[in-house]
Design a protein around this motif. Structure first.
Motif, PDB file in Angstrom:
ATOM      1  N   UNK A   1      56.369  76.151  17.731  1.00  0.00           N
ATOM      2  CA  UNK A   1      57.799  75.851  17.670  1.00  0.00           C
ATOM      3  C   UNK A   1      58.053  74.485  18.291  1.00  0.00           C
ATOM      4  N   UNK A   2      59.113  73.832  17.836  1.00  0.00           N
ATOM      5  CA  UNK A   2      59.487  72.533  18.379  1.00  0.00           C
ATOM      6  C   UNK A   2      59.986  72.702  19.810  1.00  0.00           C
ATOM      7  N   UNK A   3      59.971  71.625  20.565  1.00  0.00           N
ATOM      8  CA  UNK A   3      60.362  71.690  21.973  1.00  0.00           C
ATOM      9  C   UNK A   3      61.835  72.074  22.153  1.00  0.00           C
ATOM     10  N   UNK A   4      62.668  71.796  21.158  1.00  0.00           N
ATOM     11  CA  UNK A   4      64.069  72.196  21.246  1.00  0.00           C
ATOM     12  C   UNK A   4      64.229  73.716  21.252  1.00  0.00           C
ATOM     13  N   UNK A   5      63.212  74.427  20.777  1.00  0.00           N
ATOM     14  CA  UNK A   5      63.261  75.889  20.738  1.00  0.00           C
ATOM     15  C   UNK A   5      63.057  76.506  22.117  1.00  0.00           C
TER      16      UNK A   5
END
Length: 97
Positions: free
Chosen positions: A56-60
């Motif tokens: 998952x992307x870091x924003x997740x």
């Protein structure tokens, strides 16, 4: 839009697992571990039943931490909704299954 489901594991722990054991290890991974500082900082991935990892992307991370705060003690399964933004998938929603 893409929807992904699987066991949530922090990437710090996942790096120590052999790929053929991703699903079995992820099913036993504890929420307590996933919420430790260095584990949160590493980010998260979802492991499907066939040992397939979806990082998952870091924003997740913030959304995953919030979901884990209300989840059971181990083997937490999440559903992540992700959308393409300029050629990259960004997580827009995470929820416990």
């Amino acid at each position: 839009m893409e929807i992904t489901e699987g066991y949530v594991v922090d990437l710090a722990c996942l790096r120590r697992y052999p790929q053929q054991e991703y699903t079995s290890r992820a099913a036993e991974h504890t929420t307590e571990c996933a919420l430790m500082g260095h584990c949160v900082e590493s980010g998260y991935g979802l492991v499907a039943d066939d040992n397939l990892l979806v990082p998952l992307d870091m924003e997740a991370t913030r959304q995953v931490v919030s979901a884990l705060a209300t989840a059971g003690p181990r083997g937490v399964r999440l559903r992540a909704t992700r959308e393409d933004v300029d050629g990259e998938l960004h997580t827009t929603n995470v929820r416990v299954l």
